[in-house]
Design a protein around this motif. Structure first.
Motif, short mmCIF file in Angstrom:
data_model
loop_
_atom_site.label_atom_id
_atom_site.label_comp_id
_atom_site.label_asym_id
_atom_site.label_seq_id
_atom_site.Cartn_x
_atom_site.Cartn_y
_atom_site.Cartn_z
N GLY A 44 6.18 -16.74 -31.41
CA GLY A 44 5.51 -15.59 -30.82
C GLY A 44 6.30 -14.31 -31.03
O GLY A 44 5.73 -13.25 -31.31
N ILE A 45 7.62 -14.39 -30.91
CA ILE A 45 8.46 -13.21 -31.13
C ILE A 45 8.35 -12.74 -32.57
O ILE A 45 8.24 -11.54 -32.84
CB ILE A 45 9.92 -13.54 -30.76
N VAL A 46 8.37 -13.66 -33.50
CA VAL A 46 8.25 -13.29 -34.92
C VAL A 46 6.87 -12.68 -35.19
O VAL A 46 6.74 -11.75 -35.99
CB VAL A 46 8.51 -14.51 -35.82
N ALA A 47 5.85 -13.17 -34.50
CA ALA A 47 4.52 -12.55 -34.64
C ALA A 47 4.55 -11.11 -34.15
O ALA A 47 3.95 -10.21 -34.76
CB ALA A 47 3.49 -13.36 -33.85
N GLY A 48 5.26 -10.85 -33.05
CA GLY A 48 5.40 -9.47 -32.57
C GLY A 48 6.16 -8.61 -33.55
O GLY A 48 5.79 -7.45 -33.80
N LEU A 49 7.23 -9.14 -34.12
CA LEU A 49 7.98 -8.40 -35.14
C LEU A 49 7.11 -8.08 -36.35
O LEU A 49 7.25 -7.01 -36.97
CB LEU A 49 9.20 -9.21 -35.57
N THR A 50 6.20 -8.99 -36.68
CA THR A 50 5.28 -8.74 -37.79
C THR A 50 4.41 -7.53 -37.50
O THR A 50 4.17 -6.68 -38.38
CB THR A 50 4.38 -9.98 -38.04
N VAL A 51 3.95 -7.42 -36.25
CA VAL A 51 3.12 -6.26 -35.87
C VAL A 51 3.92 -4.97 -36.00
O VAL A 51 3.45 -3.98 -36.59
CB VAL A 51 2.60 -6.44 -34.43
N TRP A 52 5.15 -4.97 -35.46
CA TRP A 52 5.96 -3.74 -35.50
C TRP A 52 6.35 -3.37 -36.92
O TRP A 52 6.32 -2.19 -37.30
CB TRP A 52 7.23 -3.91 -34.65
N MET A 182 12.62 -10.29 -44.10
CA MET A 182 13.11 -9.90 -42.77
C MET A 182 12.56 -10.82 -41.69
O MET A 182 13.28 -11.21 -40.76
CB MET A 182 12.73 -8.44 -42.51
N LEU A 183 11.30 -11.20 -41.81
CA LEU A 183 10.72 -12.12 -40.83
C LEU A 183 11.36 -13.50 -40.94
O LEU A 183 11.54 -14.19 -39.92
CB LEU A 183 9.21 -12.21 -41.03
N ALA A 184 11.71 -13.91 -42.16
CA ALA A 184 12.37 -15.21 -42.34
C ALA A 184 13.73 -15.22 -41.65
O ALA A 184 14.12 -16.21 -41.03
CB ALA A 184 12.51 -15.52 -43.83
N VAL A 185 14.46 -14.10 -41.75
CA VAL A 185 15.75 -14.00 -41.06
C VAL A 185 15.56 -14.10 -39.55
O VAL A 185 16.29 -14.82 -38.86
CB VAL A 185 16.45 -12.67 -41.44
N ALA A 186 14.56 -13.39 -39.04
CA ALA A 186 14.29 -13.42 -37.59
C ALA A 186 13.89 -14.81 -37.14
O ALA A 186 14.35 -15.30 -36.09
CB ALA A 186 13.21 -12.40 -37.24
N LEU A 187 13.02 -15.47 -37.90
CA LEU A 187 12.58 -16.81 -37.53
C LEU A 187 13.74 -17.79 -37.55
O LEU A 187 13.87 -18.65 -36.66
CB LEU A 187 11.47 -17.28 -38.48
#
Length: 234
Positions: A44-52, A182-187
């Protein structure tokens, strides 16, 4: 984009992702309730980061800088959302403390040939309710998404970080690749954090403190949410 620029971008991004904040708190909180909870919250957090990130690439960060009233509205809304999550958590904690202990359930032998597609239900250790796997995943993904979206300052930060690396010669495909990396790093960070916090050795030591972790995390969400609203209005 040169190798030095790419390294700088991902270095700044990694520091931002691992920095303590509501995202880290909610992942640790849910991971102590079980690995499934923690990983779903991380998604869910990564989904939010995707939006931002998508909004930053689309130029919304520039719009916010030109019209600061937009940031004020976003920050008030985010603060209210974060405080609401904290209030819901406090209410769930109070109910779990005031509810009488459930009697031990009788264990029945498993059927020899269980029906295919039978719905398995699991107990949510933080609330005590029994939910299906899909219900658990949806609820924790939504919790992680709401927590991340409650901080609109991420939009300005992402815009400031990404602007030096975005120029006319950067293609759309390259921009998409940057966002994916960047999303891969966050995930990797948040899912790894959830896996470590939900490990049996950690859970045996800290798991018994889960109700108090829920209390502290919920109170922190209320405090941070109220601080967001005050900072936006003052």
């Amino acid at each position: 984009m040169t190798a030095a620029q790419l390294l700088g971008l991902f270095g700044v991004w990694a520091i931002a992702v691992v920095s303590p904040g509501p995202d880290v708190v909610v992942v640790l909180q849910r991971a102590l309730a079980g690995r499934r909870h923690g990983v779903a919250t991380a998604l869910g957090i990564v989904a939010g980061l995707t939006v931002w990130l998508g909004a930053a690439f689309a130029g919304v960060a520039t719009l916010v800088r030109v019209y600061p009233q937009v940031m004020t509205v976003l920050q008030v809304a985010g603060g209210l959302l974060l405080a609401s999550l904290g209030v819901l958590g406090l209410r769930a904690w109070w109910r779990s403390r005031s509810a009488p202990p459930a009697p031990p359930a009788r264990t029945a032998p498993a059927p020899q040939n269980p029906l295919p597609g039978a719905r398995i239900r699991y107990r949510d250790r933080s609330s005590g309710s029994r939910l299906g796997v899909a219900d658990l995943v949806r609820r924790d993904v939504a919790r992680g998404l709401a927590t991340n979206l409650a901080n609109p300052k991420a939009l300005v930060f992402f815009g400031a970080v990404l602007t030096p690396f975005l120029h006319d010669e950067v293609s759309v495909a390259w921009s998409v690749a940057l966002v994916a990396g960047m999303l891969a790093v966050a995930l990797a960070w948040f899912a790894g954090l959830a896996m470590v916090a939900s490990h049996r050795a950690v859970n045996e030591r800290v798991g018994r403190l889960l109700p108090w972790v829920d209390l502290v995390a919920s109170a922190l969400f209320v405090a941070v949410g109220v601080a967001f609203v005050i900072a936006a209005l003052v």
